[in-house]
Design a protein around this motif. Structure first.
Motif, mmCIF file in Angstrom:
data_model
loop_
_atom_site.group_PDB
_atom_site.id
_atom_site.type_symbol
_atom_site.label_atom_id
_atom_site.label_comp_id
_atom_site.label_asym_id
_atom_site.label_seq_id
_atom_site.Cartn_x
_atom_site.Cartn_y
_atom_site.Cartn_z
ATOM 1 N N SER A 3 41.685 58.339 24.524
ATOM 2 C CA SER A 3 40.755 59.357 24.049
ATOM 3 C C SER A 3 39.459 59.335 24.854
ATOM 4 C CB SER A 3 40.458 59.150 22.563
ATOM 5 O OG SER A 3 39.628 60.167 22.089
ATOM 6 N N LEU A 4 38.974 58.150 25.155
ATOM 7 C CA LEU A 4 37.748 58.032 25.952
ATOM 8 C C LEU A 4 37.937 58.692 27.309
ATOM 9 C CD1 LEU A 4 34.929 56.960 26.676
ATOM 10 C CD2 LEU A 4 36.021 54.796 27.281
ATOM 11 N N PHE A 5 39.014 58.347 27.996
ATOM 12 C CA PHE A 5 39.240 58.907 29.328
ATOM 13 C C PHE A 5 39.516 60.400 29.266
ATOM 14 C CE2 PHE A 5 40.154 54.376 30.150
ATOM 15 C CZ PHE A 5 39.188 54.167 31.114
ATOM 16 N N ASP A 6 40.217 60.857 28.239
ATOM 17 C CA ASP A 6 40.455 62.301 28.079
ATOM 18 C C ASP A 6 39.137 63.050 27.937
ATOM 19 O OD1 ASP A 6 43.189 61.883 28.216
ATOM 20 O OD2 ASP A 6 43.490 62.008 26.041
ATOM 21 N N HIS A 7 38.242 62.507 27.128
ATOM 22 C CA HIS A 7 36.942 63.147 26.922
ATOM 23 C C HIS A 7 36.120 63.165 28.215
ATOM 24 C CE1 HIS A 7 37.837 62.986 22.653
ATOM 25 N NE2 HIS A 7 36.750 63.712 22.427
ATOM 26 N N ALA A 10 37.303 65.619 30.650
ATOM 27 C CA ALA A 10 37.007 66.991 30.225
ATOM 28 C C ALA A 10 35.523 67.320 30.377
ATOM 29 C CB ALA A 10 37.435 67.189 28.771
ATOM 30 N N GLY A 11 34.725 66.342 30.833
ATOM 31 C CA GLY A 11 33.307 66.590 31.058
ATOM 32 C C GLY A 11 32.406 66.235 29.892
ATOM 33 N N VAL A 12 32.958 65.585 28.882
ATOM 34 C CA VAL A 12 32.159 65.166 27.722
ATOM 35 C C VAL A 12 31.366 63.922 28.127
ATOM 36 C CG1 VAL A 12 32.285 64.308 25.342
ATOM 37 C CG2 VAL A 12 33.867 66.088 26.111
ATOM 38 N N SER A 13 30.090 63.905 27.802
ATOM 39 C CA SER A 13 29.265 62.746 28.158
ATOM 40 C C SER A 13 29.643 61.551 27.293
ATOM 41 C CB SER A 13 27.778 63.061 27.958
ATOM 42 O OG SER A 13 27.469 63.132 26.582
ATOM 43 N N LEU A 14 29.316 60.374 27.776
ATOM 44 C CA LEU A 14 29.584 59.156 27.020
ATOM 45 C C LEU A 14 28.833 59.186 25.695
ATOM 46 C CD1 LEU A 14 30.947 56.433 26.786
ATOM 47 C CD2 LEU A 14 29.059 55.449 28.093
ATOM 48 N N ASP A 15 27.596 59.666 25.708
ATOM 49 C CA ASP A 15 26.823 59.756 24.469
ATOM 50 C C ASP A 15 27.507 60.660 23.448
ATOM 51 O OD1 ASP A 15 24.774 57.996 25.200
ATOM 52 O OD2 ASP A 15 23.654 59.590 26.195
ATOM 53 N N LEU A 32 35.463 49.430 29.396
ATOM 54 C CA LEU A 32 36.702 50.118 29.755
ATOM 55 C C LEU A 32 36.545 50.936 31.033
ATOM 56 C CD1 LEU A 32 37.866 51.426 26.279
ATOM 57 C CD2 LEU A 32 38.961 49.660 27.659
ATOM 58 N N ILE A 33 35.358 51.478 31.240
ATOM 59 C CA ILE A 33 35.132 52.382 32.363
ATOM 60 C C ILE A 33 34.927 51.628 33.671
ATOM 61 C CG2 ILE A 33 33.551 54.103 33.314
ATOM 62 C CD1 ILE A 33 32.964 54.892 30.359
ATOM 63 N N LEU A 34 34.083 50.611 33.634
ATOM 64 C CA LEU A 34 33.734 49.900 34.863
ATOM 65 C C LEU A 34 34.785 48.852 35.203
ATOM 66 C CD1 LEU A 34 29.935 49.150 34.423
ATOM 67 C CD2 LEU A 34 30.988 50.873 35.865
#
Length: 57
Positions: A3-7, A10-15, A32-34
């Motif tokens: 879900s995090l990567f999908d968001h 899609a251009g959704v900010s981390l915040d 997860l990202i770094l």
């Protein structure tokens, strides 16, 4: 995790993602990202080990 990567893809900010999923923390998401080598805790551990400033005596 997906879900995090999908968001993010899609251009959704981390915040905004964290606002939508309050059970997750910023630290968890960043971990997860770094890549592991980019995490401050990991870099500090590697630096201490490489310079002999850490570890058992």
């Amino acid at each position: 995790m997906d879900s995090l990567f999908d968001h993010l893809e899609a251009g959704v900010s981390l915040d905004d993602f964290l606002d939508d999923f309050p059970s997750g923390t910023r630290d968890q998401a960043v971990a997860l990202i770094l890549p592991r080598e980019e995490l401050p805790v990991y870099r500090n551990t590697i630096h201490k080990t490489a310079t002999g400033c850490g570890g058992a005596s």
